[in-house]
Design a protein around this motif. Structure first.
Motif, PDB file in Angstrom:
ATOM      1  N   HIS A 176       0.908  -1.410  -0.027  1.00  0.00           N
ATOM      2  CA  HIS A 176       0.062  -0.189  -0.026  1.00  0.00           C
ATOM      3  C   HIS A 176       0.802   1.072  -0.029  1.00  0.00           C
ATOM      4  O   HIS A 176       0.263   2.309   0.100  1.00  0.00           O
ATOM      5  N   TRP A 177       1.995   1.225  -0.177  1.00  0.00           N
ATOM      6  CA  TRP A 177       3.038   2.342  -0.338  1.00  0.00           C
ATOM      7  C   TRP A 177       3.037   2.737  -1.808  1.00  0.00           C
ATOM      8  O   TRP A 177       3.119   1.946  -2.645  1.00  0.00           O
ATOM      9  N   TYR A 178       3.053   4.058  -1.975  1.00  0.00           N
ATOM     10  CA  TYR A 178       2.966   4.786  -3.205  1.00  0.00           C
ATOM     11  C   TYR A 178       4.486   5.543  -3.137  1.00  0.00           C
ATOM     12  O   TYR A 178       4.384   6.354  -2.155  1.00  0.00           O
ATOM     13  N   TYR A 179       5.082   5.629  -4.214  1.00  0.00           N
ATOM     14  CA  TYR A 179       6.422   6.446  -4.411  1.00  0.00           C
ATOM     15  C   TYR A 179       6.106   7.452  -5.585  1.00  0.00           C
ATOM     16  O   TYR A 179       6.150   7.148  -6.501  1.00  0.00           O
ATOM     17  N   THR A 180       5.992   8.700  -5.161  1.00  0.00           N
ATOM     18  CA  THR A 180       5.891   9.857  -5.998  1.00  0.00           C
ATOM     19  C   THR A 180       7.245  10.419  -6.315  1.00  0.00           C
ATOM     20  O   THR A 180       7.863  10.879  -5.312  1.00  0.00           O
ATOM     21  N   ILE A 181       7.702  10.256  -7.507  1.00  0.00           N
ATOM     22  CA  ILE A 181       8.869  10.823  -7.998  1.00  0.00           C
ATOM     23  C   ILE A 181       9.047  11.969  -8.823  1.00  0.00           C
ATOM     24  O   ILE A 181       8.182  12.237  -9.604  1.00  0.00           O
ATOM     25  N   CYS A 182       9.900  12.902  -8.512  1.00  0.00           N
ATOM     26  CA  CYS A 182       9.857  14.150  -9.400  1.00  0.00           C
ATOM     27  C   CYS A 182      11.149  14.274  -9.920  1.00  0.00           C
ATOM     28  O   CYS A 182      12.111  14.704  -8.977  1.00  0.00           O
ATOM     29  N   TYR A 183      11.328  14.392 -11.200  1.00  0.00           N
ATOM     30  CA  TYR A 183      12.568  15.030 -11.689  1.00  0.00           C
ATOM     31  C   TYR A 183      12.567  16.341 -11.997  1.00  0.00           C
ATOM     32  O   TYR A 183      11.453  16.875 -12.887  1.00  0.00           O
ATOM     33  N   PHE A 273      11.992  11.800  -4.027  1.00  0.00           N
ATOM     34  CA  PHE A 273      10.755  10.766  -3.851  1.00  0.00           C
ATOM     35  C   PHE A 273      10.123  11.037  -2.617  1.00  0.00           C
ATOM     36  O   PHE A 273      10.708  11.593  -1.506  1.00  0.00           O
ATOM     37  N   ALA A 274       8.729  10.789  -2.385  1.00  0.00           N
ATOM     38  CA  ALA A 274       7.881  10.937  -1.247  1.00  0.00           C
ATOM     39  C   ALA A 274       7.261   9.689  -1.072  1.00  0.00           C
ATOM     40  O   ALA A 274       6.522   9.086  -2.210  1.00  0.00           O
ATOM     41  N   VAL A 275       7.239   9.167  -0.115  1.00  0.00           N
ATOM     42  CA  VAL A 275       6.408   7.870  -0.027  1.00  0.00           C
ATOM     43  C   VAL A 275       5.158   8.205   0.942  1.00  0.00           C
ATOM     44  O   VAL A 275       5.013   8.825   1.870  1.00  0.00           O
ATOM     45  N   SER A 276       3.828   7.751   0.264  1.00  0.00           N
ATOM     46  CA  SER A 276       2.793   7.907   0.591  1.00  0.00           C
ATOM     47  C   SER A 276       1.931   6.478   0.906  1.00  0.00           C
ATOM     48  O   SER A 276       2.168   5.508   0.359  1.00  0.00           O
ATOM     49  N   ASP A 277       0.916   6.457   2.118  1.00  0.00           N
ATOM     50  CA  ASP A 277       0.342   5.110   2.316  1.00  0.00           C
ATOM     51  C   ASP A 277      -1.031   5.252   1.533  1.00  0.00           C
ATOM     52  O   ASP A 277      -1.983   4.546   1.749  1.00  0.00           O
ATOM     53  N   ASN A 278      -1.478   6.198   0.613  1.00  0.00           N
ATOM     54  CA  ASN A 278      -2.813   6.198  -0.218  1.00  0.00           C
ATOM     55  C   ASN A 278      -2.316   7.167  -1.343  1.00  0.00           C
ATOM     56  O   ASN A 278      -1.618   8.232  -1.385  1.00  0.00           O
ATOM     57  N   LEU A 279      -3.347   6.925  -2.413  1.00  0.00           N
ATOM     58  CA  LEU A 279      -3.064   7.161  -3.909  1.00  0.00           C
ATOM     59  C   LEU A 279      -3.432   8.788  -3.648  1.00  0.00           C
ATOM     60  O   LEU A 279      -2.658   9.672  -4.391  1.00  0.00           O
ATOM     61  N   ASP A 280      -4.486   9.376  -3.085  1.00  0.00           N
ATOM     62  CA  ASP A 280      -4.860  10.854  -3.054  1.00  0.00           C
ATOM     63  C   ASP A 280      -3.661  11.446  -2.475  1.00  0.00           C
ATOM     64  O   ASP A 280      -3.560  12.692  -3.098  1.00  0.00           O
ATOM     65  N   SER A 281      -3.032  11.076  -1.510  1.00  0.00           N
ATOM     66  CA  SER A 281      -1.827  12.082  -0.794  1.00  0.00           C
ATOM     67  C   SER A 281      -0.635  11.973  -2.118  1.00  0.00           C
ATOM     68  O   SER A 281      -0.058  12.958  -2.329  1.00  0.00           O
ATOM     69  N   ALA A 282      -0.420  10.666  -2.412  1.00  0.00           N
ATOM     70  CA  ALA A 282       0.721  10.756  -3.578  1.00  0.00           C
ATOM     71  C   ALA A 282       0.372  11.478  -4.897  1.00  0.00           C
ATOM     72  O   ALA A 282       0.997  12.229  -5.334  1.00  0.00           O
ATOM     73  N   GLN A 283      -0.982  11.770  -5.275  1.00  0.00           N
ATOM     74  CA  GLN A 283      -1.308  12.399  -6.603  1.00  0.00           C
ATOM     75  C   GLN A 283      -1.127  13.948  -6.166  1.00  0.00           C
ATOM     76  O   GLN A 283      -0.786  14.754  -6.850  1.00  0.00           O
ATOM     77  N   ALA A 284      -1.416  14.314  -4.803  1.00  0.00           N
ATOM     78  CA  ALA A 284      -1.546  15.711  -4.153  1.00  0.00           C
ATOM     79  C   ALA A 284       0.036  16.144  -4.366  1.00  0.00           C
ATOM     80  O   ALA A 284       0.309  17.266  -4.604  1.00  0.00           O
ATOM     81  N   ILE A 285       0.677  15.309  -3.697  1.00  0.00           N
ATOM     82  CA  ILE A 285       2.121  15.582  -3.852  1.00  0.00           C
ATOM     83  C   ILE A 285       2.792  15.991  -5.220  1.00  0.00           C
ATOM     84  O   ILE A 285       3.586  16.780  -5.305  1.00  0.00           O
ATOM     85  N   ALA A 286       2.392  15.041  -6.123  1.00  0.00           N
ATOM     86  CA  ALA A 286       2.855  15.250  -7.518  1.00  0.00           C
ATOM     87  C   ALA A 286       2.254  16.546  -8.340  1.00  0.00           C
ATOM     88  O   ALA A 286       3.299  17.044  -8.791  1.00  0.00           O
ATOM     89  N   SER A 287       1.234  16.624  -7.839  1.00  0.00           N
ATOM     90  CA  SER A 287       0.732  18.098  -8.376  1.00  0.00           C
ATOM     91  C   SER A 287       1.460  19.295  -7.621  1.00  0.00           C
ATOM     92  O   SER A 287       2.107  20.118  -8.369  1.00  0.00           O
ATOM     93  N   TYR A 288       1.992  19.195  -6.532  1.00  0.00           N
ATOM     94  CA  TYR A 288       2.735  20.397  -5.803  1.00  0.00           C
ATOM     95  C   TYR A 288       4.062  20.306  -6.675  1.00  0.00           C
ATOM     96  O   TYR A 288       4.637  21.449  -7.101  1.00  0.00           O
ATOM     97  N   LEU A 289       4.758  19.312  -6.779  1.00  0.00           N
ATOM     98  CA  LEU A 289       6.018  19.081  -6.801  1.00  0.00           C
ATOM     99  C   LEU A 289       6.144  19.706  -8.662  1.00  0.00           C
ATOM    100  O   LEU A 289       6.914  20.077  -9.133  1.00  0.00           O
TER     101      LEU A 289
END
Length: 318
Positions: A176-183, A273-289
């Motif tokens: 259930h971990w998601y990894y948001t990566i941003c280059y 990279f940021a590790v999240s335990d839910n998809l909504d948080s991971a996507q919000a982080i991607a939008s910010y980055l």
């Protein structure tokens, strides 16, 4: 005519807490193939062509390309085993940015060597091939290490043993971990990122590093995921390397406030990279980055999981 295609995924080196001894493969959840591909076909003489989004960043001289070096090195090892080789035409699909911290050179190396091994009917076993991949990666970075080539080739999250057989051990994955990566779009060379580090660490830092790595490995094996997340902090490289990454501290602050379990530098950076335990948080982080960390048009972000499989090879039809 025989044709082989090998796809090698992007990867996170170090995974924050495991400098040079931990690595993880990446697979975007939207199905994007994030990694380099190499096509290999029978030919009368060796040739290499380069295509893809970041092909223009490569040396113009094919002889300087790491894929060409992979071919010649592979042939040398074949000859040592008394095995025959033949010329091939290779095409590198350079989909990963150079100096991104996503294992770009490792992806090209792994795709090339795994593809060649498949093309020549698998003369080398996995550990031998990993050793060859590490050798070629060392020619670029200045030292042999496996934290990108191993997960790229094998998939999953890998712990380097420091031995020759096995080179790595696989760690349990947290589903259930998601990894948001941003280059960010800028380039940071692995060699430069290593030069900025101190040659020695103090006793307290060494003890923290060992304790965190031990807790992390144990926690993954026993399903104590909260404990594993708590120790995902880089005490070796991040304090020095973050100076090379514009916007790093602000990005960390936002991601932490957004509920990220961990935040760090992927390999040498500039990818974070940021590790999240839910998809909504991971996507919000991607939008910010996307809005605040990316520096130019080359930058991108993806929400990823760690795939169980690494490099994939397939035979192409005419």
């Amino acid at each position: 005519m025989k044709k082989i295609r090998a796809f090698a995924p992007a990867s996170i080196g170090n995974v924050s807490l495991g400098f040079d001894v931990l690595g993880a493969a990446l697979a975007p959840v939207d199905g994007t193939r994030l990694g380099d591909e190499v096509d290999i076909a029978s030919a009368d003489e060796f040739s290499l062509s380069c295509v893809g989004a970041f092909a223009h960043k490569l040396p113009g001289d094919a002889d300087s390309n790491i894929v060409t070096k992979c071919y010649h090195y592979f042939c040398e090892q074949m000859v040592k085993q008394g095995l025959e080789t033949s010329p091939v035409a290779m095409t590198l699909h350079k989909n990963l940015p150079i100096g991104s911290g996503l294992g770009s050179s490792a992806s090209s190396i792994v795709a090339a060597l795994a593809g060649l091994n498949s093309f020549f009917d698998s003369p080398f076993d996995e550990d031998t091939l990993l050793g060859m991949m590490g050798e070629l990666e060392g020619q670029i970075s200045g030292s042999i290490h496996y934290d990108n080539v191993a997960p790229c080739y094998q998939g999953g999250m890998t712990l380097m043993t420091g031995d020759t057989s096995p080179v790595t051990m696989s760690l349990p994955l947290v589903d259930h971990w998601y990894y948001t990566i941003c280059y960010s779009g800028i380039s940071v060379s692995t060699a430069a990122a290593r030069d900025i580090l101190p040659k020695q660490v103090d006793m307290a830092t060494a003890l923290t590093f060992g304790r965190q790595l031990g807790v992390f490995v144990h926690a993954l094996h026993t399903g104590q995921h909260e404990s594993a997340a708590k120790v995902m902090q880089d005490v070796i490289a991040e304090p020095y390397r973050k100076s090379l990454l514009p916007g790093f501290d602000d990005a960390r602050a936002f991601c932490t406030n957004q509920g990220a379990l961990a935040f760090g530098i992927s390999g040498s950076g500039p990818t974070v990279f940021a590790v999240s335990d839910n998809l909504d948080s991971a996507q919000a982080i991607a939008s910010y980055l996307d809005e605040h960390y990316i520096q130019n048009e080359d930058g991108f972000s993806h929400v990823c999981k760690i795939p169980a499989e690494g490099t994939l090879t397939s035979e192409l039809s005419d």
